[in-house]
Design an enzyme around this catalytic site. Structure first.
Site, PDB file in Angstrom:
ATOM      1  N   THR A 361     -23.839   5.582 -85.157  1.00 41.79           N
ATOM      2  CA  THR A 361     -22.841   6.642 -84.905  1.00 41.79           C
ATOM      3  C   THR A 361     -23.494   7.585 -83.909  1.00 41.79           C
ATOM      4  O   THR A 361     -24.706   7.563 -83.717  1.00 41.79           O
ATOM      5  CB  THR A 361     -22.465   7.369 -86.231  1.00 41.79           C
ATOM      6  N   THR A 379     -18.109   6.661 -83.649  1.00 38.25           N
ATOM      7  CA  THR A 379     -18.887   5.606 -84.293  1.00 38.25           C
ATOM      8  C   THR A 379     -18.286   4.218 -84.118  1.00 38.25           C
ATOM      9  O   THR A 379     -17.071   4.075 -83.974  1.00 38.25           O
ATOM     10  CB  THR A 379     -19.008   5.904 -85.815  1.00 38.25           C
ATOM     11  N   ILE A 380     -19.186   3.219 -84.119  1.00 39.79           N
ATOM     12  CA  ILE A 380     -18.769   1.848 -84.387  1.00 39.79           C
ATOM     13  C   ILE A 380     -19.475   1.392 -85.670  1.00 39.79           C
ATOM     14  O   ILE A 380     -19.639   0.224 -85.914  1.00 39.79           O
ATOM     15  CB  ILE A 380     -19.044   0.896 -83.189  1.00 39.79           C
ATOM     16  N   ASN A 381     -19.909   2.343 -86.466  1.00 39.22           N
ATOM     17  CA  ASN A 381     -20.639   2.174 -87.721  1.00 39.22           C
ATOM     18  C   ASN A 381     -22.092   1.790 -87.448  1.00 39.22           C
ATOM     19  O   ASN A 381     -22.804   2.554 -86.830  1.00 39.22           O
ATOM     20  CB  ASN A 381     -19.938   1.201 -88.681  1.00 39.22           C
ATOM     21  N   SER A 432     -15.040   8.337 -94.240  1.00 37.65           N
ATOM     22  CA  SER A 432     -16.161   8.564 -93.328  1.00 37.65           C
ATOM     23  C   SER A 432     -17.063   9.661 -93.863  1.00 37.65           C
ATOM     24  O   SER A 432     -16.672  10.437 -94.737  1.00 37.65           O
ATOM     25  CB  SER A 432     -15.598   8.978 -91.966  1.00 37.65           C
ATOM     26  N   SER A 433     -18.277   9.729 -93.309  1.00 36.21           N
ATOM     27  CA  SER A 433     -19.163  10.862 -93.595  1.00 36.21           C
ATOM     28  C   SER A 433     -19.353  11.728 -92.347  1.00 36.21           C
ATOM     29  O   SER A 433     -20.157  12.669 -92.364  1.00 36.21           O
ATOM     30  CB  SER A 433     -20.534  10.363 -94.045  1.00 36.21           C
ATOM     31  N   GLY A 453     -25.608   8.868 -88.602  1.00 36.99           N
ATOM     32  CA  GLY A 453     -26.468   8.514 -89.735  1.00 36.99           C
ATOM     33  C   GLY A 453     -25.755   8.182 -91.029  1.00 36.99           C
ATOM     34  O   GLY A 453     -26.343   8.371 -92.100  1.00 36.99           O
ATOM     35  N   GLY A 454     -24.491   7.709 -90.976  1.00 36.00           N
ATOM     36  CA  GLY A 454     -23.803   7.321 -92.210  1.00 36.00           C
ATOM     37  C   GLY A 454     -23.776   8.482 -93.197  1.00 36.00           C
ATOM     38  O   GLY A 454     -23.556   9.635 -92.807  1.00 36.00           O
TER      39      GLY A 454
HETATM   40  N1  GLY Z   1     -19.491   4.842 -90.063  1.00 33.96           N
HETATM   41  C1  GLY Z   1     -20.115   5.983 -90.555  1.00 33.96           C
HETATM   42  C2  GLY Z   1     -19.164   7.007 -91.066  1.00 33.96           C
HETATM   43  O1  GLY Z   1     -18.063   7.127 -90.564  1.00 33.96           O
HETATM   44  O2  GLY Z   1     -19.484   7.702 -91.990  1.00 33.96           O
END
Ligand code: GLY
Length: 549
Positions: A361, A379-381, A432-433, A453-454
């Protein structure tokens, strides 16, 4: 030693500010920084610069910048806050149990790698809608830098070349339908890396806006590629994709107004819960040394409660009624905060969602000379998304489907668990985060912050706010101070930057925490100092670049 003296900052920000005309960018690479700065210098506003940065990053930051993914843009313009949700959606053919095998076990690779991992991309629609509502420069001109970098090539940073090499090795050993190496194996240091298919796609988008991507030639290339390889995204999915303008979350904290991401992000909600709990517990925070064991333990206790609520209550608000008001209500936050165990680790099993009586991200931050701000996380994750490049169109697809809960209670890649709130439903957006955030003082932007960073994003943003506003750090200190991450599960596990001081680490281990020293995040922060001057900083461990001008 840095100590809590927020009252000094509060006083300083009530003074007249002498910072109009200053502008700043904090970007994850030098190409996006220079292109966005040029837009601002040429008279474009923060949203214009964000559009240019978004497309440049799709070329120069392939691990996370994208047109094959999605994101969130928080805008503060002419004194008003707005939020654009261009998160990916589950394809029409997706269904709740699509990643379970015959025994009902989650096939963990499927939502992460290859043709079945992608949600319907939202980035092109997002950039278009942001531009339609707030842009001031011609769309085509804003895409020109990205087209040039794709067509003529960009010289990749050594860190990117190494990153790509390592990823190609992994793909070769364990392909999972990934064709990444066919597109990126030519990347070397000191040589321009050209992406002709991507350049052609960007040119079509420059000509026709979202029509090409969602209904035209790019849509046909993407849907045809999916059909050929057994993927789900169809022409109908693309034609029906919408981005949504939503009301940003807004809460007061220590004299600041904090604006952040609403659902389908969990980021803003958990961040604001943690900030509000911090306020309730401020006597316990008072005088604590930054990154002392006691301080880190308190952060973990707050995160534990936020992440318990995340797992249970948070999902796409168009499909699931997220109890946002209840989760942020003062009496609820007060009760949750009072349950914090200041001395010891609270027992994990006892931290239930509270209402029952919830990596890669990239992020960029911009302030223009009028004081407008944009905080965008996209993001693309995981790094390089699904590892799948759309043949003929030259862009990487996301693996955002892993952000859904494939099965209640089973952790995803980031170790996050979920429930019905975040189960897969066609056209639903995955939780999402991402936490693009802006702080205001008397209507003036004092901080723009965000990180990749997720699930660690939420703690990175939280700690960036504490670093700046409780510990008076400069922007550079704010992004570089070692950070910690806790998310309830795995039990009592604290992830931390490797440079967290040894004394703290030993004390935390003695308390019973299991430590995991893998670095995370790449904060991009703009903040206003006590004289009203802007500072901008990119985390030193990354390849970001920040400019104030
Ligand atoms: N892919 C990470 C998020 O959206 O949290």
């Amino acid at each position: 030693m840095l100590r809590l003296t927020s009252c000094i900052l509060i006083l300083l920000f009530s003074l007249p500010l002498n910072a109009a005309q200053q502008a700043a960018v904090a970007m994850p690479d030098s190409y996006s920084a220079e292109a966005a700065a040029k837009v601002l210098k040429d008279g474009g506003n923060a949203v214009d610069a964000a559009v240019t940065a978004g497309f440049v990053l799709a070329v120069t930051l392939p691990e996370a910048g994208n047109i094959g993914g999605g994101g969130f843009m928080l805008v503060y313009k002419d004194g008003k806050a707005d939020f654009l949700d261009y998160r990916e959606k589950a394809p029409l053919k997706a269904h709740r149990d699509m990643y379970l095998d015959k025994q009902g076990k989650v096939m963990t690779e499927k939502p992460l790698y290859g043709i079945l991992a992608s949600g319907v991309p939202g980035s092109v629609m997002g950039m278009w809608q942001a531009h339609q509502k707030y842009g001031s420069r011609p769309w085509k001109a804003l895409l020109a830098p990205a087209i040039q970098l794709a067509e003529e090539g960009f010289v990749p940073h050594e860190k990117l070349v190494r990153y790509v090499e390592r990823y190609i090795e992994r793909v070769k050993q364990d392909r999972h339908g990934r064709n990444f190496d066919q597109y990126f194996s030519g990347m070397v240091t000191d040589q321009p890396f050209k992406q002709p298919e991507l350049a052609a796609t960007l040119k079509r988008i420059a000509e026709t806006g979202p029509d090409d991507f969602y209904k035209g030639e790019t849509a046909r290339l993407l849907a045809g590629f999916m059909q050929k390889h057994g993927g789900l995204i169809s022409l109908q999915d693309l034609a029906q994709y919408t981005a949504e303008w939503r009301q940003p979350l807004s809460e007061g904290w220590q004299g600041y107004q904090v604006l952040s991401a609403p659902p389908p992000s969990s980021g803003g909600l958990v961040l604001l819960q943690m900030l509000k709990m911090q306020s309730v517990l401020q006597d316990h925070f008072a005088g604590l040394e930054h990154n002392s064991a006691r301080y880190v333990h308190l952060l973990a206790e707050l995160a534990k409660r936020g992440f318990a609520d995340r797992a249970e209550y948070m999902g796409d608000p168009d499909f699931y009624q997220v109890p946002t008001d209840k989760l942020l209500a003062d009496d609820y936050i007060g009760r949750r905060a009072m349950e914090v165990n200041v001395e010891q680790i609270s027992e994990t099993a006892k931290i239930q969602p509270g209402l029952k009586e919830s990596e890669d991200t990239t992020h960029y931050s911009i302030i223009d000379k009028w004081g407008n701000a944009v905080s965008t996380t996209t993001t693309i994750n995981l790094s390089f998304g699904s590892g799948v490049v759309v043949e003929g169109a030259g862009f990487l697809l996301n693996d955002e489907m892993d952000d859904f809960s494939a099965k209640a209670g089973v952790p995803n890649y980031f170790g996050a668990v979920g429930s019905e709130a975040n189960e897969i439903v066609p056209q639903k957006r995955m939780l999402s985060s991402m936490t693009p955030t802006i702080l205001l003082k008397n209507g003036i932007v004092t901080m723009v912050t965000g990180s990749p960073g997720g699930t660690t994003i939420i703690n990175s943003v939280f700690q960036s706010i504490l670093n700046r506003h409780l510990y008076q750090m400069t922007a550079q200190q704010t992004v570089d101070a070692p950070r910690v991450h806790h998310q309830l599960l795995p039990k009592d596990t604290l992830r931390h930057h490797p440079d967290l001081n040894e004394q703290t680490r030993k004390a935390l281990e003695k308390m019973g925490y299991t430590l995991d020293g893998r670095r995370f995040g790449d904060l991009q922060v703009i903040s206003r100092d006590e004289h009203g001057q802007l500072q901008a900083a990119s985390e030193s461990s990354g390849r970001g670049r920040s400019l104030v001008f």
